[in-house]
Motif scaffolding. Sequence first.
Motif, PDB file in Angstrom:
ATOM      1  N   GLU A  86      -0.497   5.889 -14.219  1.00 39.93           N
ATOM      2  CA  GLU A  86      -0.060   5.108 -13.061  1.00 39.93           C
ATOM      3  C   GLU A  86      -1.166   4.160 -12.615  1.00 39.93           C
ATOM      4  O   GLU A  86      -2.331   4.528 -12.494  1.00 39.93           O
ATOM      5  N   GLN A  87      -0.777   2.896 -12.390  1.00 40.39           N
ATOM      6  CA  GLN A  87      -1.741   1.886 -11.968  1.00 40.39           C
ATOM      7  C   GLN A  87      -2.148   2.120 -10.523  1.00 40.39           C
ATOM      8  O   GLN A  87      -1.326   2.463  -9.662  1.00 40.39           O
ATOM      9  N   ALA A  88      -3.427   1.974 -10.233  1.00 36.46           N
ATOM     10  CA  ALA A  88      -3.931   2.175  -8.868  1.00 36.46           C
ATOM     11  C   ALA A  88      -3.309   1.147  -7.926  1.00 36.46           C
ATOM     12  O   ALA A  88      -3.153  -0.023  -8.278  1.00 36.46           O
ATOM     13  N   ARG A  89      -2.928   1.616  -6.726  1.00 36.95           N
ATOM     14  CA  ARG A  89      -2.324   0.733  -5.729  1.00 36.95           C
ATOM     15  C   ARG A  89      -3.384  -0.227  -5.193  1.00 36.95           C
ATOM     16  O   ARG A  89      -4.510   0.167  -4.882  1.00 36.95           O
ATOM     17  N   GLN A  90      -3.023  -1.496  -5.106  1.00 36.09           N
ATOM     18  CA  GLN A  90      -3.950  -2.488  -4.558  1.00 36.09           C
ATOM     19  C   GLN A  90      -3.953  -2.395  -3.043  1.00 36.09           C
ATOM     20  O   GLN A  90      -2.897  -2.447  -2.399  1.00 36.09           O
ATOM     21  N   ARG A  91      -5.123  -2.254  -2.468  1.00 37.05           N
ATOM     22  CA  ARG A  91      -5.227  -2.125  -1.021  1.00 37.05           C
ATOM     23  C   ARG A  91      -5.091  -3.492  -0.342  1.00 37.05           C
ATOM     24  O   ARG A  91      -5.434  -4.524  -0.912  1.00 37.05           O
ATOM     25  N   ILE A  92      -4.582  -3.454   0.899  1.00 37.74           N
ATOM     26  CA  ILE A  92      -4.460  -4.668   1.703  1.00 37.74           C
ATOM     27  C   ILE A  92      -5.849  -5.062   2.197  1.00 37.74           C
ATOM     28  O   ILE A  92      -6.542  -4.276   2.846  1.00 37.74           O
ATOM     29  N   ARG A  93      -6.247  -6.267   1.890  1.00 38.07           N
ATOM     30  CA  ARG A  93      -7.552  -6.779   2.331  1.00 38.07           C
ATOM     31  C   ARG A  93      -7.375  -7.398   3.722  1.00 38.07           C
ATOM     32  O   ARG A  93      -6.748  -8.437   3.865  1.00 38.07           O
ATOM     33  N   TYR A  94      -7.929  -6.731   4.728  1.00 32.53           N
ATOM     34  CA  TYR A  94      -7.701  -7.234   6.087  1.00 32.53           C
ATOM     35  C   TYR A  94      -8.997  -7.623   6.777  1.00 32.53           C
ATOM     36  O   TYR A  94     -10.069  -7.085   6.487  1.00 32.53           O
ATOM     37  N   ALA A  95      -8.858  -8.581   7.684  1.00 35.99           N
ATOM     38  CA  ALA A  95      -9.966  -9.021   8.522  1.00 35.99           C
ATOM     39  C   ALA A  95      -9.621  -8.721   9.974  1.00 35.99           C
ATOM     40  O   ALA A  95      -8.465  -8.857  10.391  1.00 35.99           O
ATOM     41  N   LEU A  96     -10.627  -8.310  10.727  1.00 35.69           N
ATOM     42  CA  LEU A  96     -10.468  -7.975  12.138  1.00 35.69           C
ATOM     43  C   LEU A  96     -11.125  -9.051  12.976  1.00 35.69           C
ATOM     44  O   LEU A  96     -12.301  -9.376  12.770  1.00 35.69           O
ATOM     45  N   ARG A 112       1.068   2.933  12.402  1.00 34.87           N
ATOM     46  CA  ARG A 112       0.241   2.585  11.246  1.00 34.87           C
ATOM     47  C   ARG A 112       0.877   3.065   9.946  1.00 34.87           C
ATOM     48  O   ARG A 112       0.805   2.374   8.926  1.00 34.87           O
ATOM     49  N   ASP A 113       1.530   4.220   9.974  1.00 38.88           N
ATOM     50  CA  ASP A 113       2.264   4.674   8.789  1.00 38.88           C
ATOM     51  C   ASP A 113       3.351   3.675   8.412  1.00 38.88           C
ATOM     52  O   ASP A 113       3.511   3.319   7.236  1.00 38.88           O
ATOM     53  N   MET A 114       4.093   3.225   9.419  1.00 38.33           N
ATOM     54  CA  MET A 114       5.207   2.307   9.164  1.00 38.33           C
ATOM     55  C   MET A 114       4.711   0.996   8.564  1.00 38.33           C
ATOM     56  O   MET A 114       5.313   0.448   7.626  1.00 38.33           O
ATOM     57  N   ILE A 115       3.618   0.487   9.080  1.00 37.09           N
ATOM     58  CA  ILE A 115       3.131  -0.814   8.627  1.00 37.09           C
ATOM     59  C   ILE A 115       2.464  -0.728   7.261  1.00 37.09           C
ATOM     60  O   ILE A 115       2.660  -1.600   6.403  1.00 37.09           O
ATOM     61  N   PHE A 116       1.695   0.349   7.021  1.00 36.42           N
ATOM     62  CA  PHE A 116       0.823   0.355   5.853  1.00 36.42           C
ATOM     63  C   PHE A 116       1.291   1.240   4.696  1.00 36.42           C
ATOM     64  O   PHE A 116       0.903   0.993   3.557  1.00 36.42           O
ATOM     65  N   PRO A 167       3.714   2.337   1.901  1.00 34.21           N
ATOM     66  CA  PRO A 167       4.880   1.778   1.200  1.00 34.21           C
ATOM     67  C   PRO A 167       6.086   2.704   1.308  1.00 34.21           C
ATOM     68  O   PRO A 167       5.964   3.930   1.339  1.00 34.21           O
ATOM     69  N   GLY A 168       7.260   2.089   1.400  1.00 33.46           N
ATOM     70  CA  GLY A 168       8.500   2.856   1.392  1.00 33.46           C
ATOM     71  C   GLY A 168       8.869   3.504   2.701  1.00 33.46           C
ATOM     72  O   GLY A 168       9.778   4.346   2.741  1.00 33.46           O
ATOM     73  N   SER A 169       8.204   3.145   3.795  1.00 30.43           N
ATOM     74  CA  SER A 169       8.539   3.744   5.091  1.00 30.43           C
ATOM     75  C   SER A 169       9.947   3.348   5.504  1.00 30.43           C
ATOM     76  O   SER A 169      10.367   2.198   5.344  1.00 30.43           O
ATOM     77  N   ASN A 170      10.673   4.303   6.058  1.00 25.43           N
ATOM     78  CA  ASN A 170      12.068   4.082   6.461  1.00 25.43           C
ATOM     79  C   ASN A 170      12.128   3.695   7.930  1.00 25.43           C
ATOM     80  O   ASN A 170      11.870   4.522   8.807  1.00 25.43           O
ATOM     81  N   ASP A 171      12.475   2.448   8.193  1.00 22.13           N
ATOM     82  CA  ASP A 171      12.536   1.965   9.577  1.00 22.13           C
ATOM     83  C   ASP A 171      13.966   2.063  10.107  1.00 22.13           C
ATOM     84  O   ASP A 171      14.564   1.082  10.551  1.00 22.13           O
TER      85      ASP A 171
END
Length: 415
Positions: free
Chosen positions: A2-12, A363-367, A369-373
């Motif tokens: 399995e390919q490693a998941r690419q993390r979201i690169r964020y700036a604060l 934070r779970d919902m936003i970050f 994957p596959g969160s059920n809204d």
Amino acid sequence: MEQARQRIRYALVGTGNRGTTMWGRELLAGWSEFVELVGICDLNLMRAERARTMIGSTAPLYADFDAMLAELNPSLVIVCTPDDTHDDLIVRALESGADVISEKPMTTTPEKIARIREAEARTGRRVDVSFNYRFSPTSARIKELIEEGAIGEVTSVDFHWYLDNQHGADYFRRWHAFTKHSGSLFVHKATHHFDLLNWYLDSDPVEVKGFGQLLHYGPNGPFRGERCRTCPHTGECDYYFDLSSDKFLDTLYEEPSSVDGYVRDACVFREDIDIPDTMTASILYRSGVQVSYSLNTYMPIEGHHIAFNGHRGRIELRQYERQPWSVPPADEIVVIKSFGGGTEHIWVPHEPGGHYGGDNRMRDMIFKPGSNDRLRQRAGSRAGAMSVLCGLAALESSRAGGAVAITPLSPEIAR
């Protein structure tokens, strides 16, 4: 393999309390599998440096926002600066190709709302607004009850929010005490509450009649000084705040104030404070629901009371966040059925984390994957806009008199 998941690169951008904790230290502690902090921006580099240490990051620091965007090309920017600066930063981030998470309120004027919405549509990027109260377990259960028809069609709501003389006073020590920065607490604080109403009712406010007065803080105080640290009245003022007793706030704000002049313990009785501390509003929704709302900022208790009245009964919640007596670590929702249908007491346990678990769930919902809204909790720019417009209408009504219609404030959004 399995390919490693690419993390979201964020700036604060913005390294005050909220940026440093919610979107810095806590986000990296619990969601580092999904995100990577690549840059930190603040006009006050001393504060940014201290925030970076608290966060536990080695990300580069910037005072120049555009330079950070150009050099790092983040895929997400999280905006935690004073409210009146949000629009400019959000638009520049969107135009750079990044998505945005904005702390609430999204912004402070109809013109700034329009600017953000236009940029979002033009760039094809996304704006999320940090409405974490939607995600608290108790709020989610109330939303389920309403959608299940537990009391039939909702016809009116009683909603009253209480800030105690610790939390409430804190807004009057800081930049929030001036309308030009916060839009008043009808916008800065009540944006949470108006958004909850909009989400619970799945409808838009159309008309607001508001009252707001400065009755307790500002010039109403018995004495005043420049700030608590240098005030001659520390021994007699109920609102004396010893910043040095809070290591986190003292480190983040006291020495860095030498750079920008922003002190964290300004006098709550400053005569130039121009926001109300006592607020009420009557709100009419497109669906016909009528709401009675209030916000008080100097109570001996912290929390809120909300009740939904429907054709088949009533849902009540009294949530205590701080009070001078002990309460169970759970919220009691009471569903009272009409016509002898009985009463149901639903206990919702508090979960770990801010807002009784709401921060973590958001934070779970936003970050993750596959969160059920399924409850439509994730809030975009339109939700951010509608809550701000409701607050602006309440503020305008309180100052000019008469009811204020929402649509003329922002026809493109409120139609």
